[in-house]
Design an enzyme around this catalytic site. Structure first.
Site, PDB file in Angstrom:
ATOM      1  N   HIS A 491      -5.465   9.694  -2.926  1.00  0.00           N
ATOM      2  CA  HIS A 491      -5.504  10.184  -4.354  1.00  0.00           C
ATOM      3  C   HIS A 491      -4.045  10.577  -4.674  1.00  0.00           C
ATOM      4  O   HIS A 491      -3.420  10.284  -5.945  1.00  0.00           O
ATOM      5  CB  HIS A 491      -6.526  10.876  -4.805  1.00  0.00           C
ATOM      6  CG  HIS A 491      -7.755  10.201  -4.918  1.00  0.00           C
ATOM      7  ND1 HIS A 491      -9.161  10.938  -5.034  1.00  0.00           N
ATOM      8  CD2 HIS A 491      -8.054   8.893  -5.042  1.00  0.00           C
ATOM      9  CE1 HIS A 491     -10.080   9.907  -4.926  1.00  0.00           C
ATOM     10  NE2 HIS A 491      -9.562   8.807  -5.000  1.00  0.00           N
ATOM     11  N   GLU A 729      -7.222 -15.029  -4.214  1.00  0.00           N
ATOM     12  CA  GLU A 729      -6.860 -13.441  -3.435  1.00  0.00           C
ATOM     13  C   GLU A 729      -7.453 -13.823  -1.964  1.00  0.00           C
ATOM     14  O   GLU A 729      -7.243 -12.764  -1.314  1.00  0.00           O
ATOM     15  CB  GLU A 729      -7.753 -12.597  -4.182  1.00  0.00           C
ATOM     16  CG  GLU A 729      -7.379 -12.320  -5.495  1.00  0.00           C
ATOM     17  CD  GLU A 729      -8.240 -11.481  -6.245  1.00  0.00           C
ATOM     18  OE1 GLU A 729      -8.194 -10.322  -6.284  1.00  0.00           O
ATOM     19  OE2 GLU A 729      -9.379 -12.024  -6.675  1.00  0.00           O
ATOM     20  N   ASP A 753      -3.927  -8.770  -2.474  1.00  0.00           N
ATOM     21  CA  ASP A 753      -5.279  -8.977  -1.597  1.00  0.00           C
ATOM     22  C   ASP A 753      -5.182 -10.303  -0.478  1.00  0.00           C
ATOM     23  O   ASP A 753      -5.502 -10.192   0.460  1.00  0.00           O
ATOM     24  CB  ASP A 753      -6.498  -9.146  -2.665  1.00  0.00           C
ATOM     25  CG  ASP A 753      -6.946  -8.048  -3.056  1.00  0.00           C
ATOM     26  OD1 ASP A 753      -7.275  -7.011  -2.399  1.00  0.00           O
ATOM     27  OD2 ASP A 753      -7.846  -8.010  -4.084  1.00  0.00           O
ATOM     28  N   CYS A 800       0.372 -13.219  -9.786  1.00  0.00           N
ATOM     29  CA  CYS A 800       0.159 -11.783 -10.561  1.00  0.00           C
ATOM     30  C   CYS A 800      -0.029 -10.364  -9.648  1.00  0.00           C
ATOM     31  O   CYS A 800      -0.038  -9.559 -10.145  1.00  0.00           O
ATOM     32  CB  CYS A 800      -1.128 -11.832 -11.439  1.00  0.00           C
ATOM     33  SG  CYS A 800      -2.776 -11.965 -10.321  1.00  0.00           S
TER      34      CYS A 800
END
Length: 868
Positions: A491, A729, A753, A800
């Site tokens: 995180h 992906e 991915d 993208c």
């Protein structure tokens, strides 16, 4: 030798049972046992003894009701109903009974002081984690109102080791009053079918399923038991393949809970490879595979240059500054209290205040359309609701500890248990538990950890930073930071990237010895920290930064010019956005539309699902922010095991990227997908040309099911046809692009991915992340295959993922034939400027060479970076 169990009545309301020492040795407080399961009193309250002799005796009169198959532990039920567990050593289960001679069997009646087990003291000392021997009341919650442990040296069968204070009749009635109405229901024995036992994923599934019932649900394995609503408690039991377990539930819906949970546990809790085992199967009792020798972890990589320290990239960027070492201060707490009711109120009030703070922080980040950061603090709120964590703290308070002492013991044990898990993702969350724990501890004590004053141009070095620490950093003062712990998926790393602060994780520990004030250069992209830098090196970097700033200013001046190569080939450059503010910013950077609207931000910045009206308004506002006719490609909800929603429960998964995510969630919860589709369709008249694409499509069947839902809603609303495409992906989509192209309107390649699935490397893995490079020839080959299949059917292809913003990747993608590049908003002007400097012919030559290269490094060598 035998001695009677001493039971004496102190008052009409209380009974005290003296328990004799089961072994000769020195008493140790149970809280100091180096095992969170015992220290956290997950099994029950008790004492520990460091043994000096090798004979375990009965601590009280009673019946032997359980003997562990590994012969290291047994349970006696006293006449009063106490279930007294005696457990020789720690991790002695691995000895599989070797070195233990049992003198009794289940069902035997024994007297206090009778011999139970004779064990090889030297063998246990050398093969087990510890010799410490525990005596624990396994049914503490039902039987005890308190336990008074003795101290010092004790003699087996003669000295009193602890006095158990039984619950009074009044207390028992009070306990019954607070319990849910209903009865206790216990399942039949279940043989665990999971190949590696109840590890992180199945434990998480079980806890989530149990949480759906009002009844208290407990998992039992012999004398061990755990709150089935707490993933930590379940994992703490270390239930193995073919272990025999039972479930019990108490409450209004106990029968329903046991029926459902037993069946789910029997079939493996959804884990692939788990096959139900009948209790009558030969060897079903316990036939776990023989343990394999532990493999020493790979040593942390070190630099050959003594001035360069190595880590992994947590957040890209270049920082020049002076070292500021961050040291965490411990909050002092008192240990004992004589008013448990007051301490409970203090703890509950502190938790309530912390929840308010976390909610406010989450809402503030959500209002800034920063769903990823907001989700971090939503997860912190969930930690504060974990029943096992709260039970551990309350148990400490009930034993006479202060709220502060009990809470600190609870969350540190909880965090230590997480840190010791083999699952790297869960282990990495230990820092989140400590962060939340410290927040509450500050509220209990009123003490606040002093925040270091951070001068401008500082490079922070620490063992670790908490998410709260990181979120409060000022990017204008912090030139970068590095930590010896953590990884690219933590995180803290996510927050650093969001704040655009260069960061390195897992840096060599010698970084902590660098004197404060030392000038260093931190390269977040390469994961390095350089010390002993010269003025010339610093000056060269600063000049480079100045040149980059001037170049970016020129690129911004020409941002509205089309991205057309020198030989007349146009490539559409659009933006990846997360909300309205991003759309407005993209318009000022020269974006020709939006190639990816991550619609999950609409769902992730709240605690309840957005309504259709709310979604429709958001999509309409974004469409109006674009020029009329510009494309707006909206990706449907892309959440799952790796990005959970508090109101859309999806069981945590050990491999979330291979589980329930993307369109799989939409097809599993079609009401969510239908509501979103209707909201999108209601925005089609707002001005922009709306396109819709489904994420994580891996089979044509998935696309057809999703497209059918879309068309049903479109026809019901009477909306004209809308282009519908898919994310490419996974390798299967690229390989079958020719087949997909017959049915889809366009493709958008998600290189992040696609790369991790092609290379079988988690892109967030702290050790493998540097190898997860979209310019690997295998990945480029799949993109080329997708382009060939799409163009043969007249379909367009966009990219993208992160590669679209990678300056070295852009010429190759143009050469492969990609029609659209959807990039991060800040990168739009530079990507357009680069394309204007290229020729299509040269790009095609580079792409051909790249597809024939042997590695990502060889590909990048074809497109060297400019020093500027």
């Amino acid at each position: 030798m035998s001695a009677p169990t001493e039971t004496r009545t102190e008052s009409p309301a209380a009974s005290r049972v003296s328990l004799l020492a089961p072994v000769t040795g020195v008493l140790v407080p149970i809280e100091q046992v180096p095992d969170p399961v015992f220290a956290g009193k997950m099994v029950g309250d008790g004492v520990s003894i460091d043994p000096l002799e090798n004979t375990l005796v009965a601590p009280c009169d009673g019946e032997v009701v359980h003997l562990h198959p590994s012969l290291h532990a047994l349970t006696i039920r006293s006449p009063e109903g106490l279930e007294v567990l005696t457990h020789i050593g720690l991790d002695t289960v691995r000895m599989r009974g070797e070195g233990f001679e049992v003198k009794v069997k289940v069902g035997d009646q024994v007297k206090a002081g009778d011999e139970l087990i004779v064990f090889d003291l030297d063998m246990v000392a050398t093969q087990a984690k510890s010799l410490l021997t525990q005596m624990v009341i396994a049914n503490t919650a039902d039987m005890l109102s308190g336990l008074e442990p003795e101290t010092g040296f004790v003699t087996a069968g003669k000295s009193v080791a602890a006095v158990a204070i039984l619950s009074t009749p009044a207390a028992a009635e009070e306990g019954k009053a607070t319990r849910q109405p209903g009865k206790k229901v216990t399942s039949d024995a279940i043989i665990v079918p999971n190949p590696v036992g109840l590890h992180a994923r199945p434990a998480s599934v079980l806890s989530n399923l149990a949480a759906q019932y009002e009844s208290d649900v407990t998992l039992h394995r012999g004398e061990d038991q755990a709150n089935a609503k707490s993933v930590m408690a379940i994992m703490g039991m270390e239930v193995r393949f073919r272990d025999k377990v039972r479930l019990s539930a108490y409450g209004a819906d106990a029968e329903e809970a046991i029926k459902d949970l037993s069946e789910q546990l029997r079939v493996g809790l959804g884990e692939e490879g788990a096959v139900p085992i009948d209790e009558g199967d030969e060897g079903a009792e316990h036939a776990a595979p023989a343990p394999v020798a532990a493999v020493a972890p790979a040593p942390r990589r070190r630099s050959d240059d003594p001035n360069v320290l190595l880590g992994v990239s947590a957040s890209p960027g270049l920082g020049v500054g002076t070292v500021l070492q961050i040291r965490h201060q411990e909050i002092e707490v008192e240990e004992n209290s004589n008013d448990r009711h007051r301490e409970r109120r203090k703890l509950n009030d502190a938790i309530d205040r912390s929840l308010v703070q976390l909610t406010a922080l989450e809402d503030r980040l959500a209002s800034q359309s920063d769903a990823e950061k907001a989700a971090i603090f939503a997860a912190h709120r969930e930690i504060l609701r974990d029943p096992e964590l709260l039970d551990l703290a309350n148990s400490g308070i009930d034993k006479g500890k202060t709220a502060a002492y009990a809470w600190r013991s609870a969350y540190t044990n909880y965090a230590d248990k997480l840190a010791g898990l083999k699952n790297e993702l869960l282990a990495g969350r230990a820092i989140d538990v400590r962060d939340v724990g410290s927040r509450v501890l500050e509220e209990i004590t009123g003490q606040r950890r002093e925040k270091a004053l951070i001068p401008a141009g500082s490079i922070l070095i620490a063992e670790d930073l908490t998410p709260s620490d990181t979120a409060s950093l000022d990017p204008s003062a912090v030139a970068g930071f590095c930590t010896t712990a953590g990884g690219a998926s933590s995180h803290v790393a996510i927050l650093a990237r969001a704040l655009d602060i260069p960061a390195v994780a897992g840096i060599e520990p010698r970084a902590l010895d660098i004197p404060e004030g030392t000038r260093v250069i931190l390269d977040g992209a390469k994961g390095t920290l350089r010390q002993n830098v010269t003025e010339d090196e610093v000056e060269r970097i600063r000049q480079r930064q100045e040149r980059q700033a001037k170049r970016r200013a020129i690129e911004l001046e020409h941002a509205d010019e089309p991205a057309t190569t020198t030989d007349g080939h146009h490539v559409e450059v659009v933006a990846n956005i997360g909300g309205l503010e991003d759309a407005q910013a993209a318009a000022t950077k020269g974006a020709e539309g939006v190639g990816l609207l991550r619609s999950e931000f609409v769902f992730m910045d709240r605690r309840t699902a957005p309504t259709e009206d709310e979604q429709a308004q958001i999509y309409t506002d974004i469409a109006k922010a674009l020029k009329p006719g510009q494309p707006l490609v909206i990706r449907t909800l892309d959440v799952g095991g790796d990005k959970p929603l508090p109101y859309l429960p999806i069981a945590p998964e050990e491999n979330p990227f291979l589980g329930q995510r993307g369109i799989r969630v939409g097809l599993d919860r079609p009401e969510i997908l239908r509501t979103q589709v209707r909201a999108i369709l209601r925005a089609t008249e707002a001005g922009a040309k709306i396109n819709v694409m489904f994420p994580m499509i891996s089979t044509i069947e998935d696309f057809r099911l999703a497209k059918a839902i879309f068309e049903e809603e479109r026809n019901a609303l009477g909306v004209p046809a809308v282009p519908v495409g898919i994310m490419c992906e996974v390798p299967s989509t690229a390989v079958m692009a020719h087949q997909f192209a017959a049915e889809v309107d366009f493709f958008s390649v998600g290189t992040n991915d696609l790369t991790q699935y092609t290379l079988a490397m988690d892109r967030g893995h702290p050790k493998l992340a540097p190898q997860v490079d979209a310019l690997n020839p295998a990945v480029l080959g799949l993109i080329a295959e997708c382009v060939r299949g799409a163009h043969a059917a007249g379909r367009w292809v966009g990219v993208c993922g992160g590669a679209a913003s990678d300056i070295q990747a852009v010429p190759l993608l143009v050469g492969i034939g990609v029609d659209e590049l959807s990039v991060s908003v800040p990168a739009i002007p530079s990507v357009k400027a680069l394309i204007r400097s290229l020729s299509l012919e040269r790009c095609q030559e580079l792409a051909a060479q790249a597809l024939g290269a042997e590695s990502a490094a060889a590909v990048r060598a074809l497109v060297p970076l400019d020093d500027d």
